[in-house]
Scaffold this motif. Structure first.
Motif, mmCIF file in Angstrom:
data_model
loop_
_atom_site.group_PDB
_atom_site.id
_atom_site.type_symbol
_atom_site.label_atom_id
_atom_site.label_comp_id
_atom_site.label_asym_id
_atom_site.label_seq_id
_atom_site.Cartn_x
_atom_site.Cartn_y
_atom_site.Cartn_z
ATOM 1 N N ILE A 1 -4.274 0.125 -2.432
ATOM 2 C CA ILE A 1 -4.212 -1.279 -2.027
ATOM 3 C C ILE A 1 -2.913 -1.844 -2.578
ATOM 4 O O ILE A 1 -2.633 -1.706 -3.772
ATOM 5 C CB ILE A 1 -5.417 -2.068 -2.568
ATOM 6 C CG1 ILE A 1 -6.724 -1.482 -2.031
ATOM 7 C CG2 ILE A 1 -5.302 -3.547 -2.175
ATOM 8 C CD1 ILE A 1 -7.967 -2.107 -2.623
ATOM 9 N N PRO A 2 -2.083 -2.475 -1.727
ATOM 10 C CA PRO A 2 -0.800 -3.002 -2.203
ATOM 11 C C PRO A 2 -0.967 -4.036 -3.309
ATOM 12 O O PRO A 2 -1.975 -4.736 -3.384
ATOM 13 C CB PRO A 2 -0.201 -3.653 -0.946
ATOM 14 C CG PRO A 2 -0.908 -3.013 0.206
ATOM 15 C CD PRO A 2 -2.294 -2.714 -0.292
ATOM 16 N N GLN B 1 -3.638 -9.776 -2.385
ATOM 17 C CA GLN B 1 -2.438 -10.391 -1.845
ATOM 18 C C GLN B 1 -2.362 -11.905 -2.107
ATOM 19 O O GLN B 1 -1.269 -12.460 -2.224
ATOM 20 C CB GLN B 1 -2.338 -10.136 -0.337
ATOM 21 C CG GLN B 1 -2.065 -8.686 0.039
ATOM 22 C CD GLN B 1 -3.257 -7.769 -0.164
ATOM 23 O OE1 GLN B 1 -4.392 -8.174 0.048
ATOM 24 N NE2 GLN B 1 -3.002 -6.533 -0.576
ATOM 25 N N GLU C 1 -1.862 1.157 -7.481
ATOM 26 C CA GLU C 1 -0.678 1.564 -6.727
ATOM 27 C C GLU C 1 0.464 1.889 -7.687
ATOM 28 O O GLU C 1 1.145 2.922 -7.541
ATOM 29 C CB GLU C 1 -0.259 0.454 -5.767
ATOM 30 C CG GLU C 1 0.994 0.786 -4.960
ATOM 31 C CD GLU C 1 1.510 -0.403 -4.162
ATOM 32 O OE1 GLU C 1 2.062 -0.175 -3.065
ATOM 33 O OE2 GLU C 1 1.380 -1.549 -4.644
ATOM 34 N N LYS D 1 -5.969 -2.224 3.358
ATOM 35 C CA LYS D 1 -6.147 -3.641 3.033
ATOM 36 C C LYS D 1 -7.184 -3.868 1.945
ATOM 37 O O LYS D 1 -7.110 -4.841 1.184
ATOM 38 C CB LYS D 1 -6.513 -4.440 4.283
ATOM 39 C CG LYS D 1 -7.855 -4.098 4.892
ATOM 40 C CD LYS D 1 -8.149 -4.967 6.101
ATOM 41 C CE LYS D 1 -9.512 -4.638 6.696
ATOM 42 N NZ LYS D 1 -9.807 -5.484 7.886
ATOM 43 N N THR E 1 -0.977 2.631 2.488
ATOM 44 C CA THR E 1 -1.567 1.342 2.123
ATOM 45 C C THR E 1 -2.800 1.025 2.966
ATOM 46 O O THR E 1 -2.850 1.317 4.162
ATOM 47 C CB THR E 1 -0.544 0.201 2.273
ATOM 48 O OG1 THR E 1 -0.090 0.144 3.621
ATOM 49 C CG2 THR E 1 0.631 0.416 1.352
ATOM 50 N N LEU F 1 2.033 7.668 -0.447
ATOM 51 C CA LEU F 1 1.130 6.528 -0.522
ATOM 52 C C LEU F 1 0.884 5.927 0.861
ATOM 53 O O LEU F 1 1.809 5.700 1.632
ATOM 54 C CB LEU F 1 1.693 5.461 -1.459
ATOM 55 C CG LEU F 1 1.913 5.888 -2.915
ATOM 56 C CD1 LEU F 1 2.278 4.688 -3.764
ATOM 57 C CD2 LEU F 1 0.680 6.590 -3.472
#
Length: 298
Positions: free
Chosen positions: A153-154, A90, A159, A175, A173, A171
């Motif tokens: 994982i975004p 992220q 993804e 972390k 999500t 899906l």
């Protein structure tokens, strides 16, 4: 598979003759002034970057960063320290863009969309999207994932690979990889998608590793790992590429120091074994696009 990896290598590299790096550029000037390379990496990417039982940051990518540090130190003629900073999927791009870190090396995949935000070095490994599942699940083919809960994982290529190839998958999500493993073990998800080589490392962290499988045999999508750096820093990129090409030459030509590094992580007795034959073919495809660095430089 060897042929596929070689094609990836050749398509991701520019066919240019390598020139010795100059020392112009904001990043290199900062490193010269501060004596520090600030590098982003991960804590959940076994065997590339993670914290071991002794609390020490280790991994293949960490060793690559140390090789880069030593080469920069030699070129600058002054002590250079490597300062590691944890990054996540992220925040890693923002940390590169805002100058918080000079380089990011862990298990980051090159994509053309990402290349609009940051620059990439040449690739130093290749893997691909697979899934971690419980044995006997009958999951593996992309068709089998329809309607199944798949952890991702975004903001990762894993993804995207599942979204594109099986839009009917549900899906979920998570972390990070550790949370993905936990949800798989508790039954909250039926599969966890990540890079195959990383899933092999993650599997060893499970309560019962023998109860899990990494599938399918061939990835849903192939991916090439590179280091990320700020945009428009060609001298810094060339400096890193020089170190990476030299390292790959060492693997190809069986130089003891470089082979020892590879074998520690990917040899038969390493953390996650990976074929030398395959990686040699991959590295050869990359090195062929550059001027060979004299053996005296090892």
């Amino acid at each position: 598979m060897i042929k596929k990896l070689s094609i990836i290598a050749l398509t991701l590299c520019l066919a240019v003759t390598y020139q010795s790096p100059s020392w112009a550029g904001k990043v290199l000037d900062k490193i010269k002034q501060t004596g520090v390379i600030t590098a982003g990496t991960r804590k959940d990417a076994i065997p590339f970057a993670y914290v071991n039982e002794q609390g020490k940051w280790v991994g293949y990518s960490v060793d690559i960063l140390e090789i880069i540090r030593k080469d920069v130190e030699k070129k600058l003629g002054k002590p250079i320290k490597l300062q590691l900073v944890e990054v996540t999927p992220q925040n890693r791009f923002e940390k590169i863009k805002n100058g918080s870190i000079d380089i990011e090396c862990a298990s980051t995949t090159f994509t053309w969309e990402r290349d609009k935000q940051v620059d990439f070095t040449i690739s130093y490994f290749a893997s691909g999207t697979k899934i971690l599942v419980k044995k006997g699940s009958q999951l593996g083919t992309i068709e089998s994932l329809a309607g199944r809960k798949v952890g991702v994982i975004p903001n990762t290529t894993n993804e995207q690979a599942i979204k594109i190839q099986q839009p009917a998958a549900k899906l979920v999500t998570v972390k990070d990889r550790n949370e993905g493993l936990k949800k798989l073990e508790t039954g909250e998800i039926e599969a966890f998608a990540s890079d195959g080589i990383l899933l092999q490392g993650l599997k060893k962290e499970a309560k019962n590793p023998n109860s899990l499988d990494v599938v399918p045999e061939f990835p849903y999508a192939y991916e090439s790992y590179s280091c990320m750096i700020p945009q428009d820093e060609s001298a810094w990129r060339d400096t890193i590429n020089y170190s990476l090409v030299k390292f790959m030459e060492g693997i190809i030509s069986d130089q003891p120091k470089t082979v020892t590094i590879y074998e520690k992580w990917f040899g038969d007795e390493g953390v996650t074994p990976y074929s030398r034959e395959i990686i040699n073919e991959y590295f050869q495809g990359i090195v062929n696009s550059y001027e060979w660095i004299p053996i005296v430089d090892y």
